[in-house]
Structures are given as C-alpha cells and as structure tokens.
Design a protein around this motif. Structure first.
Motif, PDB file in Angstrom:
ATOM      1  N   VAL A 213       1.126  -0.825  -0.255  1.00 59.12           N
ATOM      2  CA  VAL A 213      -0.372  -0.390   0.293  1.00 59.12           C
ATOM      3  C   VAL A 213       0.493   1.064  -0.254  1.00 59.12           C
ATOM      4  O   VAL A 213       0.757   2.019  -0.511  1.00 59.12           O
ATOM      5  CB  VAL A 213      -1.142   0.296   0.869  1.00 59.12           C
ATOM      6  N   THR A 214       1.926   1.548   0.800  1.00 54.01           N
ATOM      7  CA  THR A 214       3.245   2.636   1.416  1.00 54.01           C
ATOM      8  C   THR A 214       3.940   2.393   0.091  1.00 54.01           C
ATOM      9  O   THR A 214       4.442   3.252  -0.084  1.00 54.01           O
ATOM     10  CB  THR A 214       3.299   2.730   1.880  1.00 54.01           C
ATOM     11  N   GLY A 215       4.069   1.660  -0.462  1.00 55.32           N
ATOM     12  CA  GLY A 215       5.422   1.418  -1.428  1.00 55.32           C
ATOM     13  C   GLY A 215       6.723   1.584  -0.555  1.00 55.32           C
ATOM     14  O   GLY A 215       8.044   1.972  -1.486  1.00 55.32           O
ATOM     15  N   ARG A 216       6.770   0.779   0.666  1.00 57.77           N
ATOM     16  CA  ARG A 216       7.531   0.461   1.306  1.00 57.77           C
ATOM     17  C   ARG A 216       8.274  -0.287   2.260  1.00 57.77           C
ATOM     18  O   ARG A 216       6.974  -0.933   2.351  1.00 57.77           O
ATOM     19  CB  ARG A 216       7.891   1.462   2.419  1.00 57.77           C
ATOM     20  N   PRO A 217       9.289  -1.037   1.647  1.00 55.93           N
ATOM     21  CA  PRO A 217       9.217  -2.520   1.709  1.00 55.93           C
ATOM     22  C   PRO A 217       9.343  -2.177   3.437  1.00 55.93           C
ATOM     23  O   PRO A 217      10.405  -1.848   3.998  1.00 55.93           O
ATOM     24  CB  PRO A 217      10.854  -2.556   1.337  1.00 55.93           C
ATOM     25  N   ILE A 218       8.805  -3.541   4.430  1.00 55.23           N
ATOM     26  CA  ILE A 218       9.193  -3.724   5.104  1.00 55.23           C
ATOM     27  C   ILE A 218       9.682  -4.755   5.300  1.00 55.23           C
ATOM     28  O   ILE A 218       9.422  -6.189   4.951  1.00 55.23           O
ATOM     29  CB  ILE A 218       8.155  -3.274   6.330  1.00 55.23           C
ATOM     30  N   ARG A 219      11.018  -5.246   6.231  1.00 52.86           N
ATOM     31  CA  ARG A 219      11.611  -7.083   6.771  1.00 52.86           C
ATOM     32  C   ARG A 219      10.550  -6.766   8.137  1.00 52.86           C
ATOM     33  O   ARG A 219      10.635  -6.774   9.055  1.00 52.86           O
ATOM     34  CB  ARG A 219      12.408  -7.030   6.618  1.00 52.86           C
ATOM     35  N   ARG A 220      10.081  -8.468   8.231  1.00 56.03           N
ATOM     36  CA  ARG A 220       9.478  -8.699   9.174  1.00 56.03           C
ATOM     37  C   ARG A 220      11.017  -9.486   9.862  1.00 56.03           C
ATOM     38  O   ARG A 220      11.588 -10.411   9.625  1.00 56.03           O
ATOM     39  CB  ARG A 220       8.513  -9.972   9.017  1.00 56.03           C
ATOM     40  N   VAL A 221      11.003  -8.723  11.640  1.00 55.66           N
ATOM     41  CA  VAL A 221      12.285  -9.146  12.298  1.00 55.66           C
ATOM     42  C   VAL A 221      11.896 -10.503  13.816  1.00 55.66           C
ATOM     43  O   VAL A 221      11.041  -9.265  14.226  1.00 55.66           O
ATOM     44  CB  VAL A 221      13.454  -8.302  12.700  1.00 55.66           C
ATOM     45  N   VAL A 222      11.941 -11.224  13.846  1.00 52.30           N
ATOM     46  CA  VAL A 222      12.040 -11.968  14.495  1.00 52.30           C
ATOM     47  C   VAL A 222      12.376 -12.002  16.072  1.00 52.30           C
ATOM     48  O   VAL A 222      13.601 -12.069  15.701  1.00 52.30           O
ATOM     49  CB  VAL A 222      11.275 -13.161  14.854  1.00 52.30           C
ATOM     50  N   VAL A 223      12.473 -11.804  16.573  1.00 54.04           N
ATOM     51  CA  VAL A 223      12.886 -11.155  18.442  1.00 54.04           C
ATOM     52  C   VAL A 223      12.253 -11.950  19.851  1.00 54.04           C
ATOM     53  O   VAL A 223      10.990 -13.097  19.719  1.00 54.04           O
ATOM     54  CB  VAL A 223      13.210 -10.055  18.541  1.00 54.04           C
ATOM     55  N   SER A 224      12.947 -12.592  20.793  1.00 55.86           N
ATOM     56  CA  SER A 224      12.844 -12.721  21.328  1.00 55.86           C
ATOM     57  C   SER A 224      11.358 -12.165  22.567  1.00 55.86           C
ATOM     58  O   SER A 224      11.197 -10.890  22.769  1.00 55.86           O
ATOM     59  CB  SER A 224      13.564 -13.445  22.140  1.00 55.86           C
ATOM     60  N   ASP A 225      10.862 -12.950  23.746  1.00 57.42           N
ATOM     61  CA  ASP A 225       9.991 -11.882  23.760  1.00 57.42           C
ATOM     62  C   ASP A 225      10.771 -10.887  24.783  1.00 57.42           C
ATOM     63  O   ASP A 225      10.499  -9.326  24.932  1.00 57.42           O
ATOM     64  CB  ASP A 225       8.390 -12.839  25.267  1.00 57.42           C
ATOM     65  N   GLU A 226      11.597 -11.378  25.730  1.00 56.19           N
ATOM     66  CA  GLU A 226      12.191 -10.287  26.921  1.00 56.19           C
ATOM     67  C   GLU A 226      12.698  -9.155  25.810  1.00 56.19           C
ATOM     68  O   GLU A 226      12.788  -7.867  26.365  1.00 56.19           O
ATOM     69  CB  GLU A 226      13.741 -11.300  27.297  1.00 56.19           C
ATOM     70  N   GLU A 227      13.303  -9.150  24.692  1.00 51.79           N
ATOM     71  CA  GLU A 227      14.266  -8.429  23.681  1.00 51.79           C
ATOM     72  C   GLU A 227      13.246  -7.848  23.512  1.00 51.79           C
ATOM     73  O   GLU A 227      13.056  -5.885  23.630  1.00 51.79           O
ATOM     74  CB  GLU A 227      14.960  -8.920  22.760  1.00 51.79           C
ATOM     75  N   PHE A 228      11.744  -7.654  23.274  1.00 50.06           N
ATOM     76  CA  PHE A 228      10.747  -7.261  23.051  1.00 50.06           C
ATOM     77  C   PHE A 228      10.438  -6.306  24.276  1.00 50.06           C
ATOM     78  O   PHE A 228      10.106  -4.933  23.923  1.00 50.06           O
ATOM     79  CB  PHE A 228       9.753  -7.950  22.424  1.00 50.06           C
TER      80      PHE A 228
END
Length: 287
Positions: A213-228
């Motif tokens: 929709v925005t034309g801006r690439p977004i990458r999914r990055v998975v982190v641990s619960d504690e880091e989040f």
C-alpha cells in the motif's frame, strides 16, 4: 427503547449510526460520559443521557425505559473492568431490559495470556448469571490494531516483534453493522460464534500488505519476548503496556485469534472488509 453505551467511542458511535438506518431515532438512547460530544445525536432525535459505569445512579437514569441495552466493554482491565460491567448488567436488569448485548472478544477465555480475554470471559459468566436474555458478541480482533503492532516499521523498514500467529482481522465498520442488525432484528442469542473477517494473517502478512500500500519495503524481524519487552520499555512504554503486547503475541501463537467464521458475513449480507481494505483507507498510498 434501545440503549447504547459508549456512543462517543469508535465502535459505539458506528453502532448508533447504523441503528439510525434501521429504526426510528426516537427508539434510540445513548449513555455517554460526556453529553456535549453527543449533541449531534440529540439534534437528530436520539435520547442522550449521561451514564458512567462507576456511577450506578447515572446508569439507571440513562437506561430508563430500555428494552435492550448494548454494553460496549470498558477500556479497563481486571477487577475494575469486571466491576464496571457487572454494574451495567445489574442496572440494565433493574431497568427492565429484555435483552443485554455485550461486546466481547473472540479470544474470551479465563486462561488466555491476552489480558482482556479473561475479563471478557468473566463478563460473559456474569451475563449468564443475570437471568436476563443476552448476546455476547465475540468480536474479531480489530483490524485497526494491526498498525499499532507494526510500531515504527513504516519508518525503519523493520517489523520487530516476537513470534506470532495468524489473526482474523476484522473491521470496526462490519462489527458495528452486525451489532446494529442484531439489536434491530435479533438473530443471535447467547455467546456468538467468532465474528471475524474472511482471512487470517500473521504480522509478516500485515507487513507485506503495508509495503504494497505504501510502497515502502518492510522486513519482518523476529525477536525474543524479553528483547521485545526491553525495546518497548526503553522507548518509554509502561511495563503494563509491554505485558499487554506480550500477552497478545503469546495468545496469537496459541491460535486464539486464528479462527475464521462465516457468521459475520451472513449477518451483514456481504463479504467482510479485508485488512487490505482497511489499511488502504488508512495509510498514505505509495507508488
């Protein structure tokens, strides 16, 4: 008379607007904390009265003459939420309401890690115990929340969050329409099936749509619960808010928001809005 609480809020106001297409204005009343914000409804013939979940006397006045009462869930958690909901249920019963409707959630479950879910389950139990006919509308997860979960991803290009699961994202507009139809015409009794959109997407799927929709690439990055959690707290979020987010991710991993059900489409007589529909109406478009 149909009484709608929380009619100055996003969902409550949309329910009232839909009801005005289905029943005469003089058959509608709203219970709001700030009556000035509902003066436009009063000018259209809707009865406007102050009602506060922490003030049973005000609710008794707001619910006077009610045949049905829609209790829009309070923006509270834990014992405070349940106390407010019980006050509203008891007052609606005392006012002579023949049916009480409540905006529950598809994940309502005493054991859910998602903080609002046990509150919804406890309120559903209070409705059963009231002895009044009721409808607990198990609403799907709001599509408008998807952008909150992405955080600053549209600026950074990274959707950083713990592992998650699919969610049957559902538009406020569709839920409001279904609620109004149920109030005006009946059709749902007791605890409803999940009222959801037609597809379930995880955060990676959300990020993909936002990118399109925005034309801006977004990458999914998975982190641990504690880091989040650490990231949120470092950004100034209260510990309670961090816990709420982590509860959501834990519940989504367990599949609590994944169920796609046809009931909402049947009620509103058309396919529900998709997450893409909602995001296209919300986000600035790109190329």
């Amino acid at each position: 008379m149909i009484i709608v609480t929380g009619a100055n809020g996003h969902l409550g106001r949309a329910v009232v607007e839909n009801l005005l297409e289905l029943v005469p204005a003089e058959q509608l009343g709203v219970s709001v904390q700030d009556t000035e914000k509902a003066r436009d409804l009063e000018q259209r013939g809707v009865r406007v009265r102050r009602g506060d979940f922490d003030d049973a006397a005000s609710l008794a006045h707001a619910f006077e003459g009610a045949s049905q009462v829609l209790i829009v869930s309070a923006p509270r958690l834990g014992e405070q939420a349940l106390r407010q909901h019980r006050t509203a249920i008891d007052t609606a019963k005392a006012a002579g309401a023949q049916r009480i409707l409540y905006t529950s959630q598809m994940a309502a479950n005493p054991a859910s890690p998602f903080a609002p879910a046990p509150d919804h389950a406890a309120t559903e139990a209070a409705l059963r115990e009231s002895g009044v006919a009721f409808t607990a509308l198990r609403n799907g997860y709001y599509a408008s929340s998807a952008l909150m979960l992405l955080g600053s991803a549209t600026q950074t290009g990274e959707a950083v969050a713990p592992e998650d699961g699919p969610v049957a994202w559902t538009a406020h507009a569709d839920l409001a329409r279904a609620t109004a139809i149920t109030l005006a015409k009946g059709g749902l009794d007791g605890i409803t099936p999940a009222l959801t959109g037609s597809e379930a997407l995880d955060l990676a799927g959300v990020a993909e749509i936002v990118s399109e929709v925005t034309g801006r690439p977004i990458r999914r990055v998975v982190v641990s619960d504690e880091e989040f959690r650490s990231r949120l707290v470092a950004q100034g979020s209260p510990e309670s808010m961090a816990n709420m987010y982590l509860g959501y991710f834990a519940a989504s991993r367990q599949g609590e928001f994944a169920n796609v059900d046809p009931t909402l489409a049947r009620l509103i007589g058309r396919p529900p809005l998709t997450l893409r529909d909602v995001l296209k109406a919300t986000l600035p478009t790109g190329r």
